[in-house]
Design a protein around this motif. Structure first.
Motif, PDB file in Angstrom:
ATOM      1  N   ALA A   1     -11.701  45.603  -7.520  1.00 31.05           N
ATOM      2  CA  ALA A   1     -10.171  45.550  -7.640  1.00 31.05           C
ATOM      3  C   ALA A   1      -9.726  46.146  -6.231  1.00 31.05           C
ATOM      4  O   ALA A   1      -8.551  45.738  -5.384  1.00 31.05           O
ATOM      5  CB  ALA A   1      -9.515  46.685  -8.520  1.00 31.05           C
ATOM      6  N   GLU A   2      -9.852  47.405  -5.166  1.00 30.93           N
ATOM      7  CA  GLU A   2      -9.652  48.111  -4.015  1.00 30.93           C
ATOM      8  C   GLU A   2     -10.220  46.569  -2.922  1.00 30.93           C
ATOM      9  O   GLU A   2      -8.858  46.762  -1.666  1.00 30.93           O
ATOM     10  CB  GLU A   2     -10.755  48.986  -4.067  1.00 30.93           C
ATOM     11  N   LEU A   3     -11.116  46.067  -2.914  1.00 28.65           N
ATOM     12  CA  LEU A   3     -11.360  45.136  -2.441  1.00 28.65           C
ATOM     13  C   LEU A   3     -10.090  43.818  -1.889  1.00 28.65           C
ATOM     14  O   LEU A   3      -9.207  43.815  -1.208  1.00 28.65           O
ATOM     15  CB  LEU A   3     -12.720  44.081  -2.484  1.00 28.65           C
ATOM     16  N   LEU A   4      -9.619  43.634  -2.810  1.00 31.91           N
ATOM     17  CA  LEU A   4      -8.267  42.876  -3.278  1.00 31.91           C
ATOM     18  C   LEU A   4      -7.558  43.202  -3.088  1.00 31.91           C
ATOM     19  O   LEU A   4      -6.801  42.481  -2.192  1.00 31.91           O
ATOM     20  CB  LEU A   4      -8.623  42.215  -4.670  1.00 31.91           C
ATOM     21  N   ASP A   5      -7.218  45.101  -2.880  1.00 33.34           N
ATOM     22  CA  ASP A   5      -5.909  44.591  -2.887  1.00 33.34           C
ATOM     23  C   ASP A   5      -5.472  45.191  -1.084  1.00 33.34           C
ATOM     24  O   ASP A   5      -4.867  44.803  -0.548  1.00 33.34           O
ATOM     25  CB  ASP A   5      -5.884  46.797  -3.255  1.00 33.34           C
ATOM     26  N   ARG A   6      -6.775  45.663  -0.633  1.00 36.60           N
ATOM     27  CA  ARG A   6      -7.199  45.323   0.842  1.00 36.60           C
ATOM     28  C   ARG A   6      -6.755  43.861   1.340  1.00 36.60           C
ATOM     29  O   ARG A   6      -5.817  43.826   2.549  1.00 36.60           O
ATOM     30  CB  ARG A   6      -7.787  46.610   1.399  1.00 36.60           C
TER      31      ARG A   6
ATOM     32  N   ASP B   1     -12.342  39.654   9.838  1.00 38.23           N
ATOM     33  CA  ASP B   1     -11.255  41.023   9.697  1.00 38.23           C
ATOM     34  C   ASP B   1     -11.242  41.547   8.178  1.00 38.23           C
ATOM     35  O   ASP B   1     -11.651  42.895   8.201  1.00 38.23           O
ATOM     36  CB  ASP B   1     -10.054  39.891   9.338  1.00 38.23           C
ATOM     37  N   LEU B   2     -11.451  40.892   7.194  1.00 40.48           N
ATOM     38  CA  LEU B   2     -11.336  41.954   6.138  1.00 40.48           C
ATOM     39  C   LEU B   2     -12.466  42.533   5.747  1.00 40.48           C
ATOM     40  O   LEU B   2     -12.204  43.363   5.223  1.00 40.48           O
ATOM     41  CB  LEU B   2     -11.545  40.152   4.648  1.00 40.48           C
ATOM     42  N   ILE B   3     -14.025  42.101   6.013  1.00 42.24           N
ATOM     43  CA  ILE B   3     -15.007  43.209   5.925  1.00 42.24           C
ATOM     44  C   ILE B   3     -14.731  44.714   6.916  1.00 42.24           C
ATOM     45  O   ILE B   3     -14.889  45.237   6.746  1.00 42.24           O
ATOM     46  CB  ILE B   3     -16.445  41.965   6.843  1.00 42.24           C
ATOM     47  N   ALA B   4     -13.919  44.150   7.810  1.00 46.10           N
ATOM     48  CA  ALA B   4     -13.965  45.363   8.910  1.00 46.10           C
ATOM     49  C   ALA B   4     -12.675  46.429   8.276  1.00 46.10           C
ATOM     50  O   ALA B   4     -13.063  47.523   8.130  1.00 46.10           O
ATOM     51  CB  ALA B   4     -13.337  45.372   9.780  1.00 46.10           C
ATOM     52  N   ASP B   5     -11.644  46.135   7.867  1.00 45.97           N
ATOM     53  CA  ASP B   5     -10.840  46.837   6.718  1.00 45.97           C
ATOM     54  C   ASP B   5     -11.693  47.325   6.097  1.00 45.97           C
ATOM     55  O   ASP B   5     -11.037  48.097   5.246  1.00 45.97           O
ATOM     56  CB  ASP B   5      -9.210  45.273   6.478  1.00 45.97           C
ATOM     57  N   ALA B   6     -12.253  46.359   5.017  1.00 46.44           N
ATOM     58  CA  ALA B   6     -12.553  46.691   3.383  1.00 46.44           C
ATOM     59  C   ALA B   6     -13.584  48.213   3.855  1.00 46.44           C
ATOM     60  O   ALA B   6     -13.930  48.794   2.947  1.00 46.44           O
ATOM     61  CB  ALA B   6     -13.223  45.918   2.887  1.00 46.44           C
TER      62      ALA B   6
ATOM     63  N   TYR C   1     -20.381  40.139   0.614  1.00 50.45           N
ATOM     64  CA  TYR C   1     -20.497  39.106   0.313  1.00 50.45           C
ATOM     65  C   TYR C   1     -21.331  38.928  -1.134  1.00 50.45           C
ATOM     66  O   TYR C   1     -21.157  37.958  -2.200  1.00 50.45           O
ATOM     67  CB  TYR C   1     -21.885  38.158   1.059  1.00 50.45           C
ATOM     68  N   HIS C   2     -21.386  40.252  -1.602  1.00 49.57           N
ATOM     69  CA  HIS C   2     -21.375  40.145  -3.254  1.00 49.57           C
ATOM     70  C   HIS C   2     -20.802  40.052  -4.449  1.00 49.57           C
ATOM     71  O   HIS C   2     -20.942  39.372  -5.220  1.00 49.57           O
ATOM     72  CB  HIS C   2     -22.134  41.656  -3.234  1.00 49.57           C
ATOM     73  N   TRP C   3     -19.593  40.099  -3.589  1.00 49.24           N
ATOM     74  CA  TRP C   3     -18.016  40.134  -4.205  1.00 49.24           C
ATOM     75  C   TRP C   3     -17.751  39.349  -4.064  1.00 49.24           C
ATOM     76  O   TRP C   3     -17.662  38.755  -4.882  1.00 49.24           O
ATOM     77  CB  TRP C   3     -17.019  40.952  -4.324  1.00 49.24           C
ATOM     78  N   PHE C   4     -17.727  38.534  -2.700  1.00 45.78           N
ATOM     79  CA  PHE C   4     -16.569  37.341  -2.458  1.00 45.78           C
ATOM     80  C   PHE C   4     -17.390  36.662  -1.398  1.00 45.78           C
ATOM     81  O   PHE C   4     -17.513  37.057  -0.129  1.00 45.78           O
ATOM     82  CB  PHE C   4     -15.095  37.287  -1.917  1.00 45.78           C
ATOM     83  N   PRO C   5     -18.496  35.112  -1.966  1.00 41.60           N
ATOM     84  CA  PRO C   5     -19.220  34.652  -0.191  1.00 41.60           C
ATOM     85  C   PRO C   5     -17.725  34.095   0.444  1.00 41.60           C
ATOM     86  O   PRO C   5     -19.081  33.541   1.010  1.00 41.60           O
ATOM     87  CB  PRO C   5     -20.119  34.266  -1.092  1.00 41.60           C
ATOM     88  N   SER C   6     -17.092  33.415   0.015  1.00 36.19           N
ATOM     89  CA  SER C   6     -16.557  32.824   1.208  1.00 36.19           C
ATOM     90  C   SER C   6     -14.898  33.400   1.222  1.00 36.19           C
ATOM     91  O   SER C   6     -13.964  34.178  -0.011  1.00 36.19           O
ATOM     92  CB  SER C   6     -16.605  32.303   1.148  1.00 36.19           C
TER      93      SER C   6
END
Length: 234
Positions: free
Chosen positions: A13-18, A35-40, A48-53
């Protein structure tokens, strides 16, 4: 200091919020997976465990948003003890009530930012999933209205699609209000939006065989309340 281990659902949920905040700030097309990975602040493997793409993340965001909105609508309809018209009006009013009840500036800015062309990918997914969730409920409600003699239509599911289409069309009118360059332009845009709500209500009345004015639409005062809460700069 011991490492804090968060429940997987909390972390997801935290990753989705960010990600949601980043998309709204920069626009979907201007945010890369890196960008998403760096921000998280997590490793690529963890992300990638949560969101592979990127599309997988968008699907998750759209699913969460659509389910949250549908839960609010479903609860309101379940609590309504009136006839089918009362339940339909309760359903149509819920969107306004939910947005205003949770109307922090950040949330309202996010709502309008989703309507921007650069966020069309995310907005389209949310709308499509929302329609898929609510279509059975709306179709059932209209079918019940036909059975009880409140509504007169030969295609309840088709009417549900008409209602969804009208609701989606309002988005461009809302953006026109926010984009108004001065007060006269803003007042005109608000009047157009109010008139459009009324027109859509009359369309639903007639396709359901109801007297004009049966379906409740947002008043000028409600529209002004809604747009007044929207930040001018977002």
């Amino acid at each position: 200091m011991p490492r804090v281990i968060k429940h997987p659902d909390v972390r997801r949920a935290e990753l989705l919020d960010r990600a949601f905040v980043l998309f709204l700030r920069r626009g979907f097309d201007n945010v890369s997976l890196n960008d998403l990975i760096a921000d998280a602040g997590v490793s690529k493997g963890a992300f990638y465990h949560w969101f592979p793409s990127k599309d997988a993340l968008i699907a998750a965001l759209a699913d969460r948003s659509a389910r949250d909105q549908f839960a609010a609508v479903e609860a309101v309809v379940a609590e309504c003890r009136g006839d089918a018209l009362d339940r339909l009006n309760a359903l149509l009013q819920t969107g306004f009530d939910v947005k205003m009840a949770a109307g922090t500036p950040e949330q309202l800015a996010a709502m309008v930012s989703l309507l921007r062309p650069e966020n069309a990918h995310l907005y389209t997914r949310i709308v499509a999933l929302g329609e898929d969730l609510s279509r059975p409920l709306l179709t059932r409600l209209i079918s019940e209205g036909v059975t009880e003699g409140t509504f007169d239509t030969f295609d309840p599911e088709g009417v549900a699609d008409v209602i969804h289409g009208l609701a989606a069309r309002i988005s461009s009118n809302l953006v026109q209000v926010v984009d108004a360059v001065d007060e006269p332009a803003r007042e005109h845009a608000i009047e157009v939006l109010t008139t459009r709500f009324r027109l859509h209500g009359l369309i639903i009345d007639r396709v359901l065989g109801l007297p004009d004015g049966s379906v409740t639409t947002l008043s000028r005062e409600q529209v002004e309340t809604m747009v007044a809460a929207l930040p001018r700069n977002y």
